[in-house]
Design a protein around this motif. Structure first.
Motif, PDB file in Angstrom:
ATOM      1  N   ILE A   1       0.842  -1.209   0.000  1.00 51.58           N
ATOM      2  CA  ILE A   1       0.000   0.000   0.000  1.00 51.58           C
ATOM      3  C   ILE A   1       0.868   1.247   0.000  1.00 51.58           C
ATOM      4  CG2 ILE A   1      -1.659   1.334   1.360  1.00 51.58           C
ATOM      5  CD1 ILE A   1      -2.724  -1.326   2.401  1.00 51.58           C
TER       6      ILE A   1
ATOM      7  N   GLU B   1       1.205   3.380  -3.452  1.00 45.36           N
ATOM      8  CA  GLU B   1      -0.016   4.156  -3.258  1.00 45.36           C
ATOM      9  C   GLU B   1      -0.204   5.225  -4.334  1.00 45.36           C
ATOM     10  OE1 GLU B   1      -0.480   6.233   0.527  1.00 45.36           O
ATOM     11  OE2 GLU B   1      -2.046   4.751   0.877  1.00 45.36           O
TER      12      GLU B   1
ATOM     13  N   ARG C   1      -3.344   4.773  -6.656  1.00 49.24           N
ATOM     14  CA  ARG C   1      -4.431   5.702  -6.322  1.00 49.24           C
ATOM     15  C   ARG C   1      -4.008   7.101  -6.748  1.00 49.24           C
ATOM     16  NH1 ARG C   1      -7.080   1.815  -5.716  1.00 49.24           N
ATOM     17  NH2 ARG C   1      -7.085   0.447  -3.928  1.00 49.24           N
TER      18      ARG C   1
ATOM     19  N   MET D   1     -11.922   8.654  -2.995  1.00 53.39           N
ATOM     20  CA  MET D   1     -12.282   7.491  -2.177  1.00 53.39           C
ATOM     21  C   MET D   1     -12.346   7.872  -0.706  1.00 53.39           C
ATOM     22  SD  MET D   1     -10.061   4.669  -4.245  1.00 53.39           S
ATOM     23  CE  MET D   1     -10.520   3.255  -3.284  1.00 53.39           C
ATOM     24  N   GLU D   2     -11.402   8.684  -0.303  1.00 51.63           N
ATOM     25  CA  GLU D   2     -11.408   9.121   1.095  1.00 51.63           C
ATOM     26  C   GLU D   2     -12.610  10.020   1.380  1.00 51.63           C
ATOM     27  OE1 GLU D   2      -7.168  10.044   1.992  1.00 51.63           O
ATOM     28  OE2 GLU D   2      -7.946  10.258   4.032  1.00 51.63           O
TER      29      GLU D   2
ATOM     30  N   TYR E   1     -15.554   7.892   1.711  1.00 52.41           N
ATOM     31  CA  TYR E   1     -15.489   7.191   3.007  1.00 52.41           C
ATOM     32  C   TYR E   1     -15.932   8.106   4.139  1.00 52.41           C
ATOM     33  CZ  TYR E   1     -13.397   5.388   7.280  1.00 52.41           C
ATOM     34  OH  TYR E   1     -13.213   4.978   8.570  1.00 52.41           O
TER      35      TYR E   1
ATOM     36  N   LYS F   1     -19.026   7.255   6.436  1.00 53.99           N
ATOM     37  CA  LYS F   1     -18.473   6.363   7.463  1.00 53.99           C
ATOM     38  C   LYS F   1     -19.361   6.278   8.700  1.00 53.99           C
ATOM     39  CE  LYS F   1     -15.547   9.906   9.589  1.00 53.99           C
ATOM     40  NZ  LYS F   1     -14.189  10.318   9.938  1.00 53.99           N
TER      41      LYS F   1
ATOM     42  N   ALA G   1     -18.075  -3.151   8.824  1.00 55.62           N
ATOM     43  CA  ALA G   1     -17.955  -1.858   8.130  1.00 55.62           C
ATOM     44  C   ALA G   1     -16.821  -1.898   7.117  1.00 55.62           C
ATOM     45  CB  ALA G   1     -17.732  -0.744   9.147  1.00 55.62           C
ATOM     46  N   GLN G   2     -15.718  -2.530   7.496  1.00 54.61           N
ATOM     47  CA  GLN G   2     -14.608  -2.666   6.544  1.00 54.61           C
ATOM     48  C   GLN G   2     -15.062  -3.436   5.302  1.00 54.61           C
ATOM     49  OE1 GLN G   2     -11.686  -5.457   7.727  1.00 54.61           O
ATOM     50  NE2 GLN G   2     -10.295  -5.011   6.048  1.00 54.61           N
TER      51      GLN G   2
ATOM     52  N   PHE H   1     -17.268  -1.199   3.079  1.00 54.57           N
ATOM     53  CA  PHE H   1     -16.546  -0.200   2.269  1.00 54.57           C
ATOM     54  C   PHE H   1     -15.736  -0.856   1.153  1.00 54.57           C
ATOM     55  CE2 PHE H   1     -17.433   2.841   5.710  1.00 54.57           C
ATOM     56  CZ  PHE H   1     -17.876   3.886   4.931  1.00 54.57           C
ATOM     57  N   VAL H   2     -15.184  -2.028   1.431  1.00 55.16           N
ATOM     58  CA  VAL H   2     -14.482  -2.735   0.348  1.00 55.16           C
ATOM     59  C   VAL H   2     -15.463  -3.079  -0.761  1.00 55.16           C
ATOM     60  CG1 VAL H   2     -13.271  -4.868  -0.256  1.00 55.16           C
ATOM     61  CG2 VAL H   2     -12.650  -3.630   1.815  1.00 55.16           C
TER      62      VAL H   2
ATOM     63  N   PHE I   1     -16.291   0.183  -2.777  1.00 52.06           N
ATOM     64  CA  PHE I   1     -15.274   0.627  -3.729  1.00 52.06           C
ATOM     65  C   PHE I   1     -15.083  -0.387  -4.864  1.00 52.06           C
ATOM     66  CE2 PHE I   1     -13.744   3.115   0.062  1.00 52.06           C
ATOM     67  CZ  PHE I   1     -14.130   4.327  -0.460  1.00 52.06           C
ATOM     68  N   ARG I   2     -15.224  -1.655  -4.549  1.00 47.02           N
ATOM     69  CA  ARG I   2     -15.105  -2.679  -5.600  1.00 47.02           C
ATOM     70  C   ARG I   2     -16.343  -2.700  -6.497  1.00 47.02           C
ATOM     71  NH1 ARG I   2     -10.883  -6.022  -6.506  1.00 47.02           N
ATOM     72  NH2 ARG I   2     -12.118  -7.931  -6.401  1.00 47.02           N
TER      73      ARG I   2
END
Lengths: 273, 213
Positions: free
Chosen positions: B10, B14, B18, B45-46, B49, B53, B73-74, B77-78, B81-82
């Motif tokens: 990441i 990154e 991204r 994306m942030e 989120y 959130k 929650a994780q 969000f995955v 975004f996917r």
């Protein structure tokens, strides 16, 4: 309104989801029933308290975990076979493709009729013929406009059949224009012919007229018999146009080659019967 | 693959994976935000989120329980975004996200109780997450009672009363009819009332005394 009605409607009442009549009846009941009044008050308290619950903040680590989850998923994708990747790329278009193929099949089936050939073409010679020829309708059989046009109005075919009918009417008009032009030219030749030959010529034209009339009557019969069919069948139309074409061939031979030559050689196109 | 390796991937990649938009990070509408997220822009994306959130986390916490909320929650969000490239915009972005969150939370509840069958009827019998400790305030007691509700009732009550969504939105999220949403909410409130009987009576008496004084 009774207490059991209030049990059923209390939630909708506090949400303002009742019509005026039931609202008034329910309020009237509440004025005299402390039990139902408590029920409604409790429901309202639950709703208001729930609406005032605080937002829950996620832990600060959640975003990092989300990024980690995305990275793991992408790394897992990188290890997948090319077949899976290709399938994922194609899959979104499968539905659209299936719909397009289905629509094309339906369109083909809709347009295709047994016995119907390719789109009807107007006569070649018609391009050189002026459209100044009026309606020759001496016997009323030449005007087929109504036959085609009225089929398109109000029938379920809509624009397609209207367009198709216009094409048919135009084709008929051009056939008749060519024939009238050729007849006028042949009439000039006929003035020099002996009387017996002229009589034979006239009889031949009368045969063409009769055959054309019969074919048009067949179209009218078909038209009247089956109102659900939005246009006459191709088979009948082709028979009519075959008569037109035979008359055009005959008149062209008479005008170009002359009936005298044709009279000597019965195999010539302009030979009289 | 261990966590350290993933974190390394990441951090080092990154910027490549991204890209950062040259434009301002403020997105005027959902369509711009979605488009930027589809391009993989980190800021977008942030932003998405941070925009959702609290709602997502609150929803999954109240439906699935606090102990697994972060994990669910994780996962949500995955999935968001996917799944964004496949998002067609048939519904509002918020509705779509709520639907993913509710589905993930309910799926988590059913997985946790594999002996029961999935479905609205079965969900009514799913044991609720562990109750939070008693608190004197009505809001905390309501949170506690909420945890005791069957999962299906919990979901509709959280969506309508806590999140303030309409029955139309609730029905779209839950995949049911509007009438079903209304009747489920009514049953949920009635059950909450039975759980909170003494507290509600105290609340009534206190409010009446306040009115008299």
């Amino acid at each position: 309104m009774r207490c059991r009605d209030i049990d059923r409607l209390a939630s909708r009442y506090i949400d303002g989801d009742l019509d005026e009549a039931r609202l008034s009846a329910l309020r009237g009941h509440l004025r005299g029933c402390s039990r139902c009044l408590e029920l409604v008050e409790d429901m309202a308290t639950i709703r208001d308290t729930a609406a005032g619950l605080e937002f829950l903040d996620p832990p600060a680590s959640l975003w990092r975990k989300v990024e980690q989850g995305l990275a793991e998923a992408e790394i897992a994708d990188a290890n997948r076979s090319w077949l899976w990747l290709r399938w994922q790329a194609v899959r979104p278009f499968l539905l659209h493709g299936a719909v397009a193929v289905g629509a094309a099949v339906v369109l083909i089936l809709w347009l295709w009729r047994p016995g119907e050939g390719p789109a009807m073409s107007t006569p070649i010679a018609g391009d050189s013929v002026k459209d100044s020829v009026g309606d020759s309708g001496d016997d009323g059989v030449h005007n087929v406009s109504e036959l085609f046009i009225d089929r398109s109005d109000g029938s379920s075919g809509g624009d397609f059949f209207a367009m198709r009918s216009r094409e048919l009417v135009e084709a008929d008009r051009r056939y008749r224009a060519i024939i009238d032009d050729l007849r006028r030219l042949a009439a000039q030749e006929r003035a020099n012919w002996p009387a017996d030959l002229s009589a034979i010529f006239d009889a031949r034209l009368a045969v063409f007229d009769r055959e054309a009339r019969q074919q048009k009557q067949a179209l009218v019969v078909r038209h009247g018999r089956d109102r659900s069919t939005a246009h006459p069948t191709a088979k009948s139309r082709d028979a009519l146009y075959a008569v037109y074409q035979a008359e055009i061939d005959f008149l062209q031979a008479v005008v170009v080659d002359g009936v005298v030559i044709a009279g000597r050689d019965p195999d010539q196109p302009g030979a009289l019967p | 693959m261990d966590e350290a390796t993933v974190n390394l991937a990441i951090s080092t990649e990154e910027r490549i994976l991204r890209p950062t938009s040259r434009a301002s990070a403020v997105y005027d509408c959902d369509a711009e935000l979605i488009a930027a997220c589809r391009r993989g822009e980190e800021r977008a994306m942030e932003a998405l989120y941070h925009q959702y959130k609290r709602r997502v986390f609150g929803l999954v916490t109240r439906i699935a329980g606090g102990q697994d909320a972060e994990e669910v929650a994780q996962d949500v969000f995955v999935r968001i975004f996917r799944g964004l490239p496949k998002f067609r915009g048939d519904s509002a972005l918020g509705t779509w996200i709520y639907r993913l969150a509710v589905n993930a939370a309910l799926t988590h509840v059913t997985k946790r109780n594999r002996h029961t069958h999935a479905g609205e009827d079965a969900l009514e019998h799913v044991p609720a997450p562990a109750a939070t400790p008693r608190d004197p305030t009505l809001a905390a007691r309501l949170e506690s009672a909420l945890a005791r509700l069957p999962a299906g009732y919990r979901a509709i009550l959280v969506l309508h009363d806590v999140e303030g969504l309409s029955h139309e939105e609730c029905a779209a999220i839950m995949g049911c009819r509007i009438g079903t949403s209304k009747s489920q909410l009514h049953k949920a409130r009635a059950k909450m009332r039975s759980f909170l009987g003494p507290e509600l009576a105290a609340e009534r008496s206190s409010s009446r005394s306040t009115t008299r004084s």
